[in-house]
Scaffold this motif. Structure first.
Motif, short mmCIF file in Angstrom:
data_model
loop_
_atom_site.label_atom_id
_atom_site.label_comp_id
_atom_site.label_asym_id
_atom_site.label_seq_id
_atom_site.Cartn_x
_atom_site.Cartn_y
_atom_site.Cartn_z
N VAL A 133 0.85 -1.20 0.00
CA VAL A 133 0.00 0.00 0.00
C VAL A 133 0.88 1.24 0.00
N ARG A 134 0.60 2.17 -0.92
CA ARG A 134 1.37 3.42 -1.00
C ARG A 134 0.42 4.59 -1.15
N PHE A 135 0.90 5.78 -0.78
CA PHE A 135 0.12 6.99 -0.99
C PHE A 135 0.15 7.35 -2.46
N GLU A 136 -0.91 8.00 -2.89
CA GLU A 136 -1.04 8.39 -4.30
C GLU A 136 0.11 9.32 -4.68
N GLY A 137 0.64 9.11 -5.85
CA GLY A 137 1.69 9.98 -6.37
C GLY A 137 3.10 9.46 -6.19
N PHE A 138 3.26 8.36 -5.45
CA PHE A 138 4.58 7.78 -5.25
C PHE A 138 4.67 6.45 -6.00
N THR A 139 5.60 6.40 -6.94
CA THR A 139 5.73 5.20 -7.78
C THR A 139 7.16 4.67 -7.82
N GLU A 140 8.13 5.45 -7.39
CA GLU A 140 9.53 5.02 -7.47
C GLU A 140 9.79 3.86 -6.51
N GLY A 141 10.72 2.99 -6.91
CA GLY A 141 11.10 1.90 -6.03
C GLY A 141 11.86 2.41 -4.81
N TRP A 142 11.73 1.69 -3.71
CA TRP A 142 12.48 2.04 -2.51
C TRP A 142 13.93 1.59 -2.68
N GLU A 143 14.84 2.30 -2.01
CA GLU A 143 16.28 2.04 -2.15
C GLU A 143 16.81 1.32 -0.92
N GLN A 144 17.57 0.25 -1.13
CA GLN A 144 18.16 -0.47 -0.01
C GLN A 144 19.59 -0.01 0.20
N ARG A 145 19.84 0.45 1.45
CA ARG A 145 21.20 0.89 1.81
C ARG A 145 21.48 0.52 3.26
N LYS A 146 22.76 0.49 3.60
CA LYS A 146 23.12 0.23 4.98
C LYS A 146 22.70 1.41 5.85
N LEU A 147 22.19 1.09 7.03
CA LEU A 147 21.73 2.15 7.92
C LEU A 147 22.86 3.09 8.29
N GLY A 148 24.09 2.60 8.35
CA GLY A 148 25.23 3.44 8.68
C GLY A 148 25.41 4.63 7.75
N GLU A 149 24.86 4.52 6.55
CA GLU A 149 24.94 5.64 5.60
C GLU A 149 23.92 6.73 5.93
#
Length: 399
Positions: free
Chosen positions: A207-223
């Motif tokens: 489920v996403r809010f309207e207007g957001f279509t980009e994929g989420w980015e996976q990164r290390k939390l330390g960044e």
């Protein structure tokens, strides 16, 4: 002994009278049809057990044959049901359905001039006294004879009983309403936490809010985070905080006026307002990440790392993701290396890979859950407030 309550409805002045419960009601217990006979079960008669005395539904149903072949007894909606056995001993309520009871329940049917809600509320008020008097250490069973022999003070006029019973019924209904709303908001939050964060390696949530279509980015939390290592240089430099699974508190509030930190807390970690802290060890793989939102600066033991977020990562979003997301849960499980305790040092936490959206979507998500939490807190406070009102009035409106 006091003969009248300290608070009464206008127009009532007569002295209350002492009556044994057996004098003002009829009562009986039931029985259980043989569980080895299948023909006794699966019928149309609700079989009420002690944990179901205020429920509109029952787990078991019995047949007419089961009723007639056992000591099970019928009760009607509106009868008082009193739990005699086990963990529910002393619980009491008004039956919500017609059904049958077993031996663990005493059905109480007040005589026509006595009010069911009044008697039920008195029994509820007396629960702790009854348990401490008749059950050693709170263990064991009550008997119908004990309950029938209880003495209570009752108004002479049925109208006064009815007013008192109705007053407490309205309080109970109000508490139940807010409890249902509270439970609904909690269930909604639980469901949306599953749907609004990626699950099982997915790159986007369900489920996403309207207007957001980009994929989420996976990164290390330390960044995304900045460790904070400032420590106190004198005793009691700032208020001592307790970071718990219930949230973050002033330690004196959490422990009812006591401070259990070391006598000298010089060298404790400083937690500025808006910064995270958490206990770096857990015996059940559950960690709770709290944000200091109560004081400008607080202090915690060195067992509690402190960090903040960089620009581009919303703190509230990260808190929801760490406390409720599947990625951290899976990562925490992997950190357990023998023994019963899991350690999550800040250096380990920095290696956690999180899937994160753009900042505006983070803020939308955290605002949504903040509003849910505000609704949960509002209804929880209302439940607490009404329960306190009821507790006080039970003491003042009965003898």
């Amino acid at each position: 002994m006091k003969k009248n309550p300290s608070i009464r409805f206008n127009g009532f002045t007569d002295t209350w009278e002492q009556r044994k419960l057996s004098e003002i009601s009829e009562s009986y217990s039931g029985g259980t049809p043989s569980v080895s006979n299948r023909s006794y079960y699966g019928g149309s008669i609700p079989f009420i057990r002690s944990g179901e005395i205020t429920s509109k539904n029952t787990e078991l149903y019995i047949t007419e044959e089961g009723l007639n072949s056992s000591s099970a007894k019928l009760v009607e909606e509106g009868d008082i049901l009193y739990a005699l056995y086990g963990a529910t001993s002393g619980e009491v309520g008004i039956s919500q359905i017609n059904g049958a009871i077993n031996q663990a329940i005493l059905a109480i049917k007040p005589k026509i001039e006595y009010d069911s809600n009044f008697i039920m509320q008195w029994l509820r008020r007396q629960k702790n006294s009854i348990i401490s008097t008749y059950l050693q250490g709170g263990q064991g069973n009550l008997s119908g004879a004990i309950v029938k022999d209880l003495t209570l003070a009752v108004p002479i006029e049925n109208e006064e009983q009815t007013k008192i019973g109705t007053f407490f019924k309205h309080l109970d209904d109000t508490i139940a309403l807010h409890q249902r709303q509270l439970d609904n908001f909690k269930e909604l939050k639980k469901a949306m936490l599953q749907k609004m964060f990626p699950q099982n390696g997915e790159k986007v949530p369900e489920v996403r809010f309207e207007g957001f279509t980009e994929g989420w980015e996976q990164r290390k939390l330390g960044e995304w985070i900045v460790p904070y290592a400032e420590k106190t240089n004198r005793n009691n430099q700032y208020p001592v905080l307790t970071s718990s699974r219930r949230g973050i508190f002033l330690q004196t509030d959490y422990y009812n006026g006591n401070q259990i930190a070391s006598e000298d807390n010089t060298g404790y970690n400083i937690v500025p307002r808006g910064y995270f802290t958490y206990r770096h060890m857990s015996d059940d793989e559950i960690f709770k990440f709290n944000i200091n939102d109560i004081v400008d600066y607080g202090i915690v033991s060195t067992l509690y790392p402190v960090f903040t977020t960089k620009q581009g990562l919303d703190s509230d979003f990260l808190q929801y993701q760490l406390n409720n997301g599947g990625e951290f849960r899976s990562y925490a499980t992997l950190q357990k290396q023998g023994g019963s305790r899991t350690y999550m040092y800040l250096s380990k936490l920095e290696n956690l890979k999180l899937t994160i959206p753009e900042l505006q979507e983070q803020i939308k998500i955290s605002n949504f859950f903040n509003q849910l939490d505000q609704s949960i807190n509002l209804h929880q406070q209302k439940v607490n407030d009404y329960q306190q009102i009821k507790k006080a009035m039970l003491q003042k409106m009965f003898v």
